[in-house]
Write a protein that holds these residues in place. Structure first.
Motif, short mmCIF file in Angstrom:
data_model
loop_
_atom_site.label_atom_id
_atom_site.label_comp_id
_atom_site.label_asym_id
_atom_site.label_seq_id
_atom_site.Cartn_x
_atom_site.Cartn_y
_atom_site.Cartn_z
N ASN A 79 5.06 -6.03 -7.24
CA ASN A 79 5.18 -5.24 -8.47
C ASN A 79 5.93 -6.08 -9.50
O ASN A 79 7.14 -6.23 -9.44
CB ASN A 79 5.94 -3.93 -8.18
CG ASN A 79 5.96 -3.01 -9.38
OD1 ASN A 79 5.57 -3.39 -10.47
ND2 ASN A 79 6.42 -1.79 -9.17
N VAL A 80 5.20 -6.65 -10.44
CA VAL A 80 5.81 -7.54 -11.43
C VAL A 80 6.65 -6.77 -12.44
O VAL A 80 7.30 -7.37 -13.30
CB VAL A 80 4.74 -8.36 -12.19
CG1 VAL A 80 4.02 -9.30 -11.24
CG2 VAL A 80 3.76 -7.45 -12.90
N ILE A 100 8.44 2.60 -11.78
CA ILE A 100 9.54 1.68 -12.03
C ILE A 100 10.63 2.33 -12.85
O ILE A 100 11.41 1.64 -13.51
CB ILE A 100 9.01 0.46 -12.79
CG1 ILE A 100 8.22 0.91 -14.01
CG2 ILE A 100 8.15 -0.41 -11.91
CD1 ILE A 100 7.85 -0.18 -14.94
N PHE A 101 10.72 3.63 -12.85
CA PHE A 101 11.72 4.30 -13.67
C PHE A 101 13.11 4.08 -13.06
O PHE A 101 13.37 4.48 -11.94
CB PHE A 101 11.42 5.79 -13.78
CG PHE A 101 10.08 6.06 -14.38
CD1 PHE A 101 9.82 5.72 -15.69
CD2 PHE A 101 9.05 6.59 -13.62
CE1 PHE A 101 8.56 5.93 -16.24
CE2 PHE A 101 7.80 6.81 -14.16
CZ PHE A 101 7.56 6.48 -15.48
N ASN A 116 4.02 1.32 -15.76
CA ASN A 116 4.61 0.47 -16.78
C ASN A 116 4.11 0.85 -18.16
O ASN A 116 4.88 0.93 -19.13
CB ASN A 116 4.29 -0.99 -16.49
CG ASN A 116 4.93 -1.93 -17.48
OD1 ASN A 116 6.14 -2.04 -17.56
ND2 ASN A 116 4.10 -2.62 -18.25
N ALA A 117 2.80 1.10 -18.27
CA ALA A 117 2.22 1.46 -19.57
C ALA A 117 2.78 2.79 -20.07
O ALA A 117 3.09 2.94 -21.26
CB ALA A 117 0.69 1.53 -19.45
N SER A 118 2.91 3.77 -19.18
CA SER A 118 3.42 5.07 -19.60
C SER A 118 4.89 4.99 -19.98
O SER A 118 5.35 5.67 -20.90
CB SER A 118 3.23 6.10 -18.48
OG SER A 118 3.94 5.73 -17.31
#
Length: 583
Positions: free
Chosen positions: A149-150, A285-286, A394-396
């Motif tokens: 997961n980058v 990733i929060f 990531n986008a959201s």
């Protein structure tokens, strides 16, 4: 042509065509890890700041084909910390070099993508050498991609961990072939271990620790032990040559007593079932979330347990090893008793998780039971969905994030606030092109130890670029770096003893460029000090010892020769085999 016929054609390609599968890997990795290259802004909740800063510093030298210094002058507060000396960089040097003219965002994600793509293609062929079919090899590559997961805030999302995923299988293959007559695996063993060492020290040490047990097993099982010993010695020699740059850097910096790595409670870095389940409910990733790796490990455990009767004895052994390691990294192991021992340098017992995962993947790839089409489809779908969730999360998250404060100069050295910014802001191209950005944070574990005695008084004064002139503070100083020269411009003329905010290491060469007669001394802060006549500008030239530069290029050439030799060997044997097949 019917849909069924089309599916059968694709199945034949997956089963019989390496070229087709390599194209699939290229496309798959491009969609998962190449798309971020197109971004104009990025989240930085990972250790991205650390790696962006390292890459920025290295690029300033490599774009001019110069050897990077083992102290950082272009990042980490521009105070000459020894991060390059203590944190290996040789493995990513070629990637930084070929991407050095890209913008920092594009460069960062391009390096990640090339790293993952190259490792995935390598794994595809290594798994076949270990006994996997083409389809199982492709499935194993897909599964490993779901571990990366980058965007994740986790120490388990670093190049060092990725080197485990891509080099550990090659090391296992090479060790298993030491008892055979093929000497090429001596070279691949050296290359795999050297690559891990040249990427991340702790990952390399943990990998070697586990591989040593397998080596002992192969050695005891071998009928020709002298040959195994001879191959091991040759492999060790090649390993040292390939790693000369990293080893020399470490020895050079070790002349000074550096502060130790930041320590954490080992017992707090374990892995339990609750975390495994939680990571499945929170693969995004929060914040500082539990790494999704834990959930992947939990699912693989369940799969192997349910399929126990159908699996081979070889896979049983691998699974039992994985379970034993999971018990070791669990809270049931007495990690607290090891807190004040050298073991604490691993920081987190969870560092073993990537190694456990790759052991299970090797079991999956090499067991014939997993040739089951439905099972392979299920594994690939799971891998794709998990990997895609990282992108969508990531986008959201980016939708709701504000941009990093545009007045970046006002945040120079604002290290206490950096975590808040990193957690909730976006970076743009302009942020990363501003050299001030790379002066926001330093890492105290890479500075001389005696500089940290007075509650970080010395450390803070250095990071804040405070110059001491005859023990009087001068804060209105313009500090800028050009190449390997640090410039200190003063508003008013200064004279007498000047203590500059530049860490001094006994293994590094320092000289005064514009006042060559001035002698460099060591200050109480463990920084560069000198006596000067009236001047408004002091230029300090920093250079590596000649042996450091020499061994850097020796390692580079050794790697080039090794790769050419491997490619020549592959091509030499591939062409005759192809001709034989045609006739």
């Amino acid at each position: 042509m019917s849909v069924e016929n089309i599916l059968n054609e694709f199945k034949k390609k997956f089963i019989f065509s390496d070229w087709f599968n390599v194209c699939v890997i290229f496309l798959f990795s491009g969609l998962l890890f190449g798309l971020p290259i197109l971004q104009t802004n990025m989240t930085w909740r990972t250790d991205a700041y650390f790696h962006l800063s390292r890459i920025f510093d290295m690029s300033s030298y490599l774009r001019e084909f110069r050897t990077p210094l083992i102290v950082n002058l272009h990042s980490f507060a521009d105070v000459g910390q020894s991060i390059n000396g203590m944190y290996p960089f040789l493995s990513i040097t070629p990637l930084v070099c070929i991407t050095s003219h890209l913008s920092p965002i594009h460069q960062y994600f391009t390096i990640n993508w090339i790293f993952i793509l190259s490792g995935s293609i390598l794994n595809y062929f290594v798994f076949q050498k270990l006994g996997a079919s083409k389809l199982r090899s492709l499935t194993a590559v897909s599964l490993i991609s779901s571990f990366i997961n980058v965007f994740a805030f986790s120490s388990l999302s670093l190049h060092g961990v990725w080197s485990i995923y891509f080099m550990f299988p090659l090391a296992v293959l090479s060790i298993s072939r030491l008892k055979n007559n093929n000497w090429w695996y001596v070279l691949t063993l050296s290359m795999s271990l050297s690559f891990m060492l040249n990427t991340h020290l702790l990952s390399a040490l943990l990998s070697v620790l586990l591989l040593s047990f397998y080596y002992v097993y192969i050695f005891l099982k071998s009928e020709n032990k002298p040959k195994v010993i001879a191959k091991t010695v040759v492999s060790l020699i090649i390993f040292v040559i390939l790693s000369l740059s990293t080893l020399t850097n470490l020895l050079t910096i070790s002349k000074d007593s550096l502060t130790s790595l930041e320590t954490f409670q080992l017992s707090a870095g374990t892995v339990n079932i609750e975390q495994m389940i939680h990571s499945l409910t929170n693969p995004s990733i929060f914040g500082i979330s539990v790494p999704s790796l834990f959930g992947s490990l939990f699912i693989l455990d369940i799969v192997f347990l349910f399929l126990w009767k159908q699996l081979s004895k070889h896979t049983h052994i691998l699974f039992l090893i994985a379970l034993a390691l999971q018990i070791i990294v669990s809270p049931y192991f007495p990690w607290a008793l090891l807190q004040k021992t050298p073991v604490s340098t691993i920081q987190f017992p969870s560092r073993f998780v990537p190694l456990i995962l790759i052991i299970l993947v090797i079991g999956l790839a090499t067991d014939n039971f997993f040739d089951n089409t439905k099972l392979i489809i299920a594994i690939n779908i799971f891998s794709c969905l998990l990997a895609i969730s990282f992108q969508t999360s990531n986008a959201s998250a980016k939708i709701h994030f504000p941009f990093f404060p545009p007045q970046i100069n006002n945040y120079d050295h604002a290290e206490p606030n950096l975590l808040n910014y990193r957690e909730h802001t976006l970076l743009t191209k302009d942020d990363l092109k501003n050299p001030t950005f790379y002066r926001l944070k330093s890492y105290p574990e890479y500075i001389p130890k005696n500089a940290n005695k007075h509650n970080n008084l010395y450390s803070d004064s250095v990071n804040n670029h405070i110059v001491l002139n005859d023990k009087r503070e001068i804060s209105n100083v313009s500090v800028y770096t050009t190449g390997n020269i640090v410039n200190y411009a003063f508003k008013d003329e200064i004279t007498g003893n000047v203590d500059l905010p530049l860490w001094k290491y006994s293994g590094i060469n320092y000289s005064v460029l514009n006042h060559p007669d001035n002698r460099i001394k060591l200050s109480k802060r463990h920084t560069v000090s000198l006596n000067t006549q009236k001047t408004k500008l002091i230029q300090i030239k920093v250079t590596n010892p000649r042996i450091v530069d020499a061994f850097f290029w020796v390692s580079i050439y050794a790697w080039v020769i090794s790769l050419i030799a491997i490619l020549a060997k592959l091509i030499y044997f591939k062409i005759p085999n192809t001709r034989k097949y045609k006739h």
